[in-house]
Every structure is written in C-alpha cells, then in structure tokens.
Motif scaffolding. Sequence first.
Motif, mmCIF file in Angstrom:
data_model
loop_
_atom_site.group_PDB
_atom_site.id
_atom_site.type_symbol
_atom_site.label_atom_id
_atom_site.label_comp_id
_atom_site.label_asym_id
_atom_site.label_seq_id
_atom_site.Cartn_x
_atom_site.Cartn_y
_atom_site.Cartn_z
ATOM 1 N N PHE A 190 26.394 -49.059 -1.553
ATOM 2 C CA PHE A 190 26.463 -49.071 -2.823
ATOM 3 C C PHE A 190 27.938 -47.137 -3.382
ATOM 4 N N GLU A 191 27.371 -47.388 -4.442
ATOM 5 C CA GLU A 191 28.161 -46.812 -5.478
ATOM 6 C C GLU A 191 27.899 -45.759 -5.419
ATOM 7 N N GLU A 192 28.938 -44.816 -4.919
ATOM 8 C CA GLU A 192 29.114 -43.259 -4.863
ATOM 9 C C GLU A 192 28.445 -42.583 -5.896
ATOM 10 N N LEU A 235 9.945 -47.708 3.505
ATOM 11 C CA LEU A 235 10.805 -48.511 2.633
ATOM 12 C C LEU A 235 12.256 -48.679 2.534
ATOM 13 N N VAL A 236 12.523 -47.761 3.570
ATOM 14 C CA VAL A 236 14.198 -47.245 3.446
ATOM 15 C C VAL A 236 14.787 -49.776 3.716
ATOM 16 N N TRP A 237 13.497 -50.539 4.631
ATOM 17 C CA TRP A 237 14.117 -51.386 4.771
ATOM 18 C C TRP A 237 13.148 -52.171 3.292
ATOM 19 N N GLU A 238 12.239 -51.920 2.593
ATOM 20 C CA GLU A 238 12.737 -52.535 1.341
ATOM 21 C C GLU A 238 13.259 -52.106 -0.142
ATOM 22 N N GLY A 239 14.113 -51.631 0.537
ATOM 23 C CA GLY A 239 15.068 -50.657 -0.668
ATOM 24 C C GLY A 239 14.422 -49.794 -1.571
ATOM 25 N N LYS A 240 13.541 -49.387 -0.387
ATOM 26 C CA LYS A 240 12.966 -48.185 -1.647
ATOM 27 C C LYS A 240 13.911 -46.670 -1.357
ATOM 28 N N ARG A 259 19.031 -48.593 -9.927
ATOM 29 C CA ARG A 259 17.746 -48.036 -11.014
ATOM 30 C C ARG A 259 19.046 -46.647 -11.493
ATOM 31 N N GLY A 260 20.254 -45.875 -10.954
ATOM 32 C CA GLY A 260 21.153 -45.113 -11.459
ATOM 33 C C GLY A 260 20.683 -43.911 -10.888
ATOM 34 N N ARG A 261 19.621 -43.856 -10.041
ATOM 35 C CA ARG A 261 19.240 -43.008 -8.990
ATOM 36 C C ARG A 261 20.180 -42.009 -7.956
ATOM 37 N N GLU A 262 19.790 -41.132 -7.980
ATOM 38 C CA GLU A 262 20.490 -40.936 -6.834
ATOM 39 C C GLU A 262 20.096 -40.561 -5.848
ATOM 40 N N CYS A 263 20.143 -40.564 -4.363
ATOM 41 C CA CYS A 263 19.618 -41.210 -3.081
ATOM 42 C C CYS A 263 20.668 -40.680 -2.028
#
Length: 839
Positions: free
Chosen positions: A605-607, A73-78, A539-543
């Motif tokens: 990434f945007e913080e 998932l990480v390598w896919e950018g998810k 998508r603006g989700r906090e990760c």
Amino acid sequence: MGKSIPRLWYRQPAESFSQALPVGNGSFGAMVYGGYPREKMTLNMDTLWSGTEECWRKDQHIPPGELERVRGLVWEGKYFEAGQRMKETMLGTWNESYTTAGSLEIEYLNSFPALEYERELRLDTALSTVKAGSEGREVSSRAICSAPADALAVHLSSNGIPVSARISLNTPHPFCRRAAGSTIVCLHGTAPGHVEPNYVESRTPVKYDMEHPGIRFSLMMGITRTDGSVRIEEDESLLAENFTDLTLLVLGETGYRGYKKPLEENYENLDMENMRKWRKSSEKSWEQLEKEHIRDYAELYGRVELVIGDGENENRDEDYEELPTDMRLNRIRSLMAADGSGQRKDGEGALYDSGLYSLLFQYGRYLMISSSRPVHRESQPANLQGIWCEDVRPVWSSNWTTNINTEMNYWLCGPCSLPECEEPLFHMQDELRLSGRTAAEALGCRGFAVHHNTDLWRQAVPASGEVKWAFWPMGGIWLAQSFYQHYLYTRDERFLRERAYPVCRECVEFIIDYLVQGPDGRWHTCPSTSPENTFLDERGRECCVSASSTMDIALVREALENMKEICTVLGIEDDLQRQAEDLLKGLPGYQTGRYGQLREWLEDFEEADPGHRHFAHLAGFHPMQQISRHRQKELLPAVRRTIERRTEYARIHIGWNAAWLVNFYARLGDAEAAENCLSQMLGHSVYDNLLDLHPPLGEGPGEREIFQIDGNLGAAAGIAELLMQSSFEQGTARLDLLYALPYRWKNGRVRGLTARGGFGVSIEWQDGHLTKAYIEAAEDGKLLLTARDPFTVQLAKTADNRNESRHKIQADGSGGEYTAEIYARAGKKYVACGLLFAK
C-alpha cells in the motif's frame, strides 16, 4: 579519564515540571522544585487513578457474525468499509487516567535574599539537595524517596542560625485535613470517579461523584526530629520555629488493594497503614534514613558504570561537568539552531560533550529504579510518565500504551542489570492475563488478548476512538515476550517454568484461534492494524484495516518460536506445541515494497504519512532478532531503506522515536547515525531536567507538549546496544563487543552489563579499539564472541582460576569482524584482549 560525579545540577530553582528533579522509590514519587524561600514538591502514588473496578465492565459485545463480516470485507479488498464497520461495532470504552496526589509546600518565614544558590540530583545516591546562601548564612534541604521507609524523607537545616518554616500538604482533589497528634497532619482526598482522555472534547472531563467516588487516599506528614519547636496551625499546616535541624516524613496510602479486590473506603484504615510505616522510621535519625536508603538503592544502581571520553582533550569533559546541566544542554541547542539543519557537525568540538551521553544512560537507569520496583505487591510498572505526573487530566491518560511505549520502558532492564525492576511489569501482565480473557472471548478465542491501552483496572478490550490505534489485540503477545527475555538474561529456569510458560502458553492459544487461513492458503491475523498508521486504498481513502500487518506477523512468529524454545528447555511435548510449530510454517514472510522498504502491510500500500512516527514493521529487527546479521540478513537493506524514508519525511522531533532509532542504528552497526540521534535527543527532545519530551502531534484537541519516560529509558537501552549486543538461540550465545562504538567515543569503559545467556560483561577501549573485555558465565555453554578488532580470549587470571589452564584462543576473521568460539563454564571469568589499538 577520571570518575566523574553523576549528577544533574542548576544555579536557579525550577519554575515548572520540566525543570524540577524526580525522586521515587518505585511506588511513591516526588518532583523537587528546590525553591527558596518557597519550596514545592509535587507528589505521586502509583495506584492513584481515576475510576473504579467497574469502569470498563460494560464488556465489549461484538454482534454475532460481525467478525466474519469484517473479515469478508478485508478479503474483498474493501479496507475502508471494514474500518468503518469496526468503528461502529468493535470498539469499547475510554481508559481511566493516572493522577497527581498533591504537593508538599515549605515556606521559610524569616528568609534572606539568596545570593548563592545550587540544587542537584545525585544519580549514584538518589538524593536531591538544595542550598541557598547569602553572606555566611545557608539553608539547605535534602530529599530522598526511600524504599526501605516507603516514604519521602526531607531534611531541612541551616548553618547555625535558627530558621522558621510553615509546611503544608495540598491536593487538587476534594479533600480535608486533620491533625493526628502534635506533629502529624493527615490529608484525606478522593480521586475522580472518571476522567475523559485529554484528546476527547468534553464540558465536564473530570467527574467527582460522591455517591460513587473514585479511589480514596491519605497523605500524612510529620516532623520526626527537630531542635526547634513545632505546632499545628488552624489550617492544619505545621509551623516549625527556631530550628537548625529538622527531619520530615511524608507517607501515602491509596484505597487500591489489588486487581478485582474491593477498594478501601475507610480513611482510618488508610491512616493506620501510614502510621505503621511512620512507626517503622520515625525513631531513626536523618543520617540513618539516608544511609539505609543509599545502601538499598546503590545495590541496584551501582552494578553498572559507564565512562566515555573523546580522547582529544582529556580535560574537556571535566570542564563541561563544571557547567550546570541546563547550560550544557543550551550549548547543544544553540549550535543546532545556528546550523539550521538540526544535525551535529563532526568538526564542531564545542557541541561535543561526551559526559552527557553517560549521564543520559545512567539517568535512564535511575528513572527505572525510581519508578518500577517491587516495594510492595501492588507496585505498578512505569507508565507513560514513569511515576511523575502533576495533572488531574494528563496527556494520553498517562496510562500504559502497549503498542510500543510500555515495552520500550523495559528494554534496558536485561542489558543494564536491573531484572528486579521488571517484577511490577510481570505482575501487571499476570493480571492482564485474567482480564484479557474477556477481550479474547469477544473475538471467539481462547487465551488472552490485550489491546493498545490499559490502566490500573486492567482494561484489555479496545478503547473508544479510532480503529487505527484502539483495535490491536497484539498487546498481550508483545508484553508476554518480556517474560522469555527475562529468562534469557537471568537463566532462571524456575521463573521460566512457573511464570513465563503459563503466560506464553495462553498467548499461543489466542494466536491459534485468532489466525485465519486466507485466500493464499497462509495463516493471517484478520482484521489487522499497524499501530496508529494508515494507508491509502485505490480510491485514495485513508484506511487502517487489512490482514497480517508486518508487526502482527513478527509478534506471532516471535511468540511461536519462543514457545518452541521454552518447551525444549522444559522438556514439554504436547498438541499445543505441535500446533505452534505447524503454524510457523504457514505464516506470511517479510516482503519488500516499491521503494525498497520493508513492507508495513501484506500488500504494498501507499502510506498516508511516509514520515509516520511509528516503526511498527521493524519490530522484527528490533527489539526482536528475526532480521539480523545472522538471520535473514538479505532484508537488512530493506530495513535501512525503511528508516531512511521515515526520517526523510519526519516532521517533528519525538523523544521515544529518536530512542528507537538509536537502537536501530546500533543493530545496523551505524554508530555515527546512532550518536547523531542521541545528540538530536539532547538538542530537541529533552527538557532542562533531561526528561524526555513528546510534542503535540497536530492530530486532535487537547494536545500539548508532555514528558514521556520511554525516550529516556529507550535511549539508555540504545547506548547499551552500541557497546554490547547479544543473542541466545538453540543453546548458543552470541556476544558482540563494541559493534557500534561511535567514532567520537574514543576512550572509555563500561562495567557490569548483562548479555543474553546470563553473561556478565565489562569492556574497556582506547582510541576506538577494544583493549580488554571481561566475560563471566552464569552456566556452562557455547559462546561465540565477536569484535571489530582482532583479539585473543582466555580464562582470566583470578584466585579461583589459579591452577587452571589459561590457553589463549585467537579470534578468526578479517575485514572488521573477528570471532572466537569458547565453551564457557559456570562461574568462570574470561578475558578478551584486543591486539590493535593506538600506541
């Protein structure tokens, strides 16, 4: 500049923990309130925790193939999906909590109105004194936590007029009391079987299960000497009558017997241990106990002296020291509040109190000695509150948080000449090396791993809660680097071979197995978090989950480079060492981001929170030295920009955060910004008793303002860094003198610091310029000595050096940096003399 008395003092009793004064011997601690006619001292034992050995033994079981699925998932950018999956399948159980033991309470029965009152804590003697008087009458109490006696000793006296007092032991835990002779009372208690962290909503957060009890403990108090009479009351309190002189001992013992050892459940055996300590000290007079305590304590504390003066008004600092400590702090607070910005203005002389800086420095050293000493084998390292905690359910469990706080606690030990105080930390790490194999195995790795929290039971798997802080297997790697730093300061090769090498080797084994080759062909940590911080996806989700956070890679690089140096010193060549060197070549490098900042993550990434309290991605700059004036200096502007953004967006004042900033600015050579952070700490982030405070973060239930010791200890390390910076690499030591001396610290001296490479360092300055520095070498080796002023260096004039050449070496350089290269010889002392200072 005369030598001032290092003390905290007040004209009124403490009303709360934030005003009480701490004493401790490394394992037993007390907060002295100093009241009259009622006195209270809250008590702590460093092995009194909730839970039992089996509390986290539901070993973390990650479903087969889950780690690979998350990596995919990480390598896919998810990144959001990766974090959600980890929360469901890869977290563990809550830590247990450090807890209070109880309190000692003294009530004077024939009291008088105390028209005169003073209480103080002397840092040079670790002695707390309270005096209450009126119209020729005076009652005083003196308290020490003695390491030789392993006890709290209290001396009560009056000036010739007999007094009476009732003395009792209490605890918030289930307990019973019993008499053990005519002048001794024992309290038997049981700690909770489990305590939910304060940030977890629970109807029954504290659980006492008598079928499966927590740690049992025994407190014992007894009067050893008095010129009055003593009897035990029906409630098992001691009634001392008509005395002018009384000595009281308070001793404690818990059922904790060591990692993976069965708990002692028999109170009689705990009492026997207390009686053993009682017999050792009960025949001694107060004067003997005090003298023995001071001699033992001063051997550590007395190694370093710091005096700071502003040079404009030599009497100003002495005038300030005539004021109680709370009044000195209130002056700073009121002026900051009046200014509105919270910043110090250089023109405001009334705000400037140079003595508070040296007091804060020595207070940090005092707290380290008092909360982390090898009193006995099971002595614990300083936790989030050192050793002083009055809660049954403390904030953040008062545990060890390994993503910054525990490490920060020990930054001062090397430069501030307290290497012995690190032994409890090393002992804990040896145990985490064993428990951490479980955490490593869960990730399919050899070696050991420690996530962001641990407790007395050495939980190493992730805690429950949020992935952004719970999953972080780098804690063991960061803790292990303290072994190598200890070697750099002490040059103890036996320690390097027998203690440091085995731990660091297992860290490298974990790194080799945990690193995975990414799509870019480089070696990455995956999944990876940057402690407690988050970013926004497209998508603006906090990760919080990605690959190779900057802190991860900094720690991996540090561990691999240190292993290379260790193997060179020890003459070791094997496959592991060769693998480590190969991995170093394939790690991602530091990168700058869209704002000119050092990136916190592999991608720009945007913080989610630009003003986040952590500076995880700057760990390679400090406390490590991968980015410095001598290495990757092209990244220094990115470091500075990172700090600017964090401080620009910061919402609250946090003590440990400010302490780290002091160290950052010191490394950058920005002395005025560093001093401003110190003044902000004094104005916003310490209590009246100078203990560091952490405000609520607004992130969850149960939050409240709390004392956290890392700010105190980190600030002391930062002050040392302002005066002296050092490094040691490939057999060459570097030592920078007064690299970040604040403008207002015009005159001063420091004696007894230690530099990497094992050098003893003392420095004197006048009108902001180096006058003299003395450097004593522990072993033969090359030393690059640097100062901002031109100077000469030569062998010092001593009896041992009488017949040796004292050829002067002129430092080369210009533009504010001068360097001299010498070949130092073991046991020899060198003197550097500044050539420019105000006449």
